[in-house]
Design an enzyme around this catalytic site. Structure first.
Site, PDB file in Angstrom:
ATOM      1  N   ASN A  80       0.821  -1.215   0.000  1.00 44.91           N
ATOM      2  CA  ASN A  80       0.000   0.000   0.000  1.00 44.91           C
ATOM      3  C   ASN A  80       0.854   1.263   0.000  1.00 44.91           C
ATOM      4  OD1 ASN A  80      -2.437  -1.203  -0.271  1.00 44.91           O
ATOM      5  ND2 ASN A  80      -2.948  -1.199   1.894  1.00 44.91           N
ATOM      6  N   CYS A 110      -7.179   2.496   3.421  1.00 46.06           N
ATOM      7  CA  CYS A 110      -5.869   1.853   3.615  1.00 46.06           C
ATOM      8  C   CYS A 110      -4.651   2.755   3.473  1.00 46.06           C
ATOM      9  CB  CYS A 110      -5.717   0.703   2.631  1.00 46.06           C
ATOM     10  SG  CYS A 110      -6.712  -0.711   3.061  1.00 46.06           S
TER      11      CYS A 110
END
Ligand code: UDX
Ligand code: ADP
Length: 475
Positions: free
Chosen positions: A227, A279
């Site tokens: 991420n 996220c």
């Protein structure tokens, strides 16, 4: 903890997933679809959410999800609030609860709040017997499994556990596609038998070469790192968008040119008003916190810059609107097209729209918001939360601003009528096919469009009389 020699693990027949959210719901629906012989129960303490999963209106919007749920629901997929019972009878328990950034105490604003994970681990320890495999699905700081293991190993019932990390890489809006054909599935663990038990579940539909097994810590850290890398790409191209606007380069052309370099690749190079979602920011801040914790301030600073660049991109967009509208938006109607953090989801967590609306409200603009999937209550809740600015209560002035200056409507036309400007904040497909001629007629002149997603860039808007501004180019 168990070792391979102590216990023989039978194939999994019953799964329980704790947390019926954006991750737990779709993931379990896919497992139930692909493994009709496995009973899957998804539990949540939020009874209203469970009721929605059992209804025709699912709590989350995801293309294709409804069909996948309906196919298995009542057969081998069940949504229930009977948490203890579902845990007690399961062979494998997925933990898919939320891990928001802590907003209090040590690590506030950075560290992940692991309260919900810990509560799950304690609940599992309390109600389990025999042997169970516990799978971390939520994104967690590296070494969380250690805490989970420590809690489980003290189960007074004498139950034994293996802990696996199996992070979710699905993106919202494409969850069903991503679950159906994942680039890879990552499974980290210590017990080869437990890893194999989970491998066998995915092997029902995912080619074996895409099932990657690692140690626990690599798996936990890989999710945060993936991420952080993706978000870094967005921040990198967004930083270049500012330079493009100053130099007459066009960021979409630059992205295309560099994206054809096979070492770089075309994905996550689309310049935007800023990344959002549950996220990216949370995981980077968590990485920053971990680096600081492990005494690596330079590494922490390096990653923190990705978040700073994202904040700058959102601020830059608001400044451009205010500057262009003759340095004031006070009492001007601005149509907000899209509130979700990206298209094809009703999720607004960390959506750039929240911060852009907040800053426009602080400039006293009158906002008229339209999003095809986001619930109006959610929009008000999100705006109230950011207007609080860390205080526990919304000040009277902010409450008044929210009541007087925010309207939420159910179509583009109403949103845009009498508006001085349109701000496109989510890239919903329907925006590009709007009736711009009649929208222009109904707006105040000059009629401005600020396209935070460059989705209207190819339309002949100037011919219709609009003054069009996108991200990372000037016309
Ligand atoms: C992300 C990861 O992709 C996924 O693997 C992980 O499990 C969860 O986090 P998600 O947050 O659902 O998924 O959406 P994603 O498609 O990654 O987009 C994140 C944000 O970046 C969105 O606000 C999106 O609009 C923005 N974005 C994405 C860009 O601005 N430009 C791009 O090129 C790509
Ligand atoms: P994600 O995007 O990670 O799926 P969500 O917030 O959508 O996050 O979903 C997490 C879900 O987990 C919520 O519906 C929440 O009610 C549920 N949850 C949190 N803690 C517990 C718990 N201890 N037991 C059962 N469910 C929980």
């Amino acid at each position: 903890m168990t070792t391979d020699s102590q216990i023989t693990i039978a194939p999994v027949r019953k799964i329980c997933c704790i947390g019926a959210g954006y991750v737990g719901g779709p993931t379990m629906a896919m497992i139930a679809k692909q493994c009709p012989d496995i009973q899957v129960k998804v539990v949540d303490i939020n009874e209203a959410r469970i009721a929605q999963w059992n209804s025709d209106t699912l709590p989350i919007y995801e293309p294709g999800l409804h069909d996948v749920v309906v196919e298995s629901r009542g057969r081998n997929l069940h949504f229930t609030a009977e948490v203890d019972e579902a845990i007690a009878e399961a062979d494998m328990i997925f933990i898919s609860v939320n891990t928001p950034t802590k907003d209090f105490g040590v690590g506030a604003g950075r560290a992940a709040n692991l309260e919900f994970i810990e509560k799950c681990a304690r609940k599992i320890a309390e109600v389990s017997s025999g042997h169970k495999i516990v799978v971390e699905k939520s994104t967690l700081p590296v070494r969380t499994a250690e805490a989970v293991k420590a809690i489980l190993s003290r189960a007074s019932s004498g139950a034994t556990f293996d802990v696996l990390s199996n992070p979710e890489f699905l993106a919202e809006g494409t969850a069903v596609e991503d679950l159906l054909a994942p680039d890879r599935v990552l499974i980290g663990g210590e017990s080869e038998q437990a890893i194999q038990a989970l491998v066998e579940i995915y092997a029902n539909w995912v080619p074996r070469e895409r099932l990657l097994t690692t140690n626990l810590w690599s798996s936990e850290l890989s999710k945060l790192t993936a991420n952080a890398f993706l978000a870094q790409r967005v921040s990198s191209i967004n930083s270049i968008s500012a330079l493009c606007e100053a130099t007459e380069a066009d960021v979409d052309e630059v992205a295309m040119a560099i994206g054809t370099d096979s070492r770089i690749g075309p994905k996550f190079l689309k310049s935007s008003v800023g990344f959002g979602g549950s996220c990216f920011q949370k995981d980077i801040l968590n990485l920053v916190y971990l680096c600081e914790f492990f005494g690596l301030p330079e590494v922490a600073e390096y990653w923190e810059q990705v978040v700073k660049m994202n904040d700058y991109q959102k601020q830059r967009f608001v400044h451009r609107i205010v500057r262009t509208l003759f340095n004031t938006v006070s009492d001007k109607k601005i149509a907000i097209w899209g509130f979700a953090f990206k298209k094809d989801t009703n999720d607004t967590r960390e959506s750039a729209a929240i911060y852009i609306c907040r800053d426009l409200l602080r400039e006293k603009a009158k906002l008229c918001i339209y999003d095809p999937q986001v619930n109006p209550e959610q929009i008000r809740k999100d705006l109230a939360a950011v207007l609080k600015n860390g205080d526990s209560e919304l000040s009277q002035a902010s409450a008044q601003l929210l009541a007087d200056n925010v309207e939420i409507v159910s179509d583009l036309k109403t949103a845009s009528k009498d508006a001085h400007a349109i701000a496109v904040l989510t890239e919903w497909d329907e925006f590009a096919t709007a009736d711009f001629a009649s929208i222009h007629d109904s707006m105040k002149k000059p009629a401005f469009i600020f396209d935070g997603r460059n989705v209207l860039k190819e339309l002949p808007l100037a011919e219709l009389g609009f003054e069009y501004h996108g991200i990372g180019f000037r016309r």
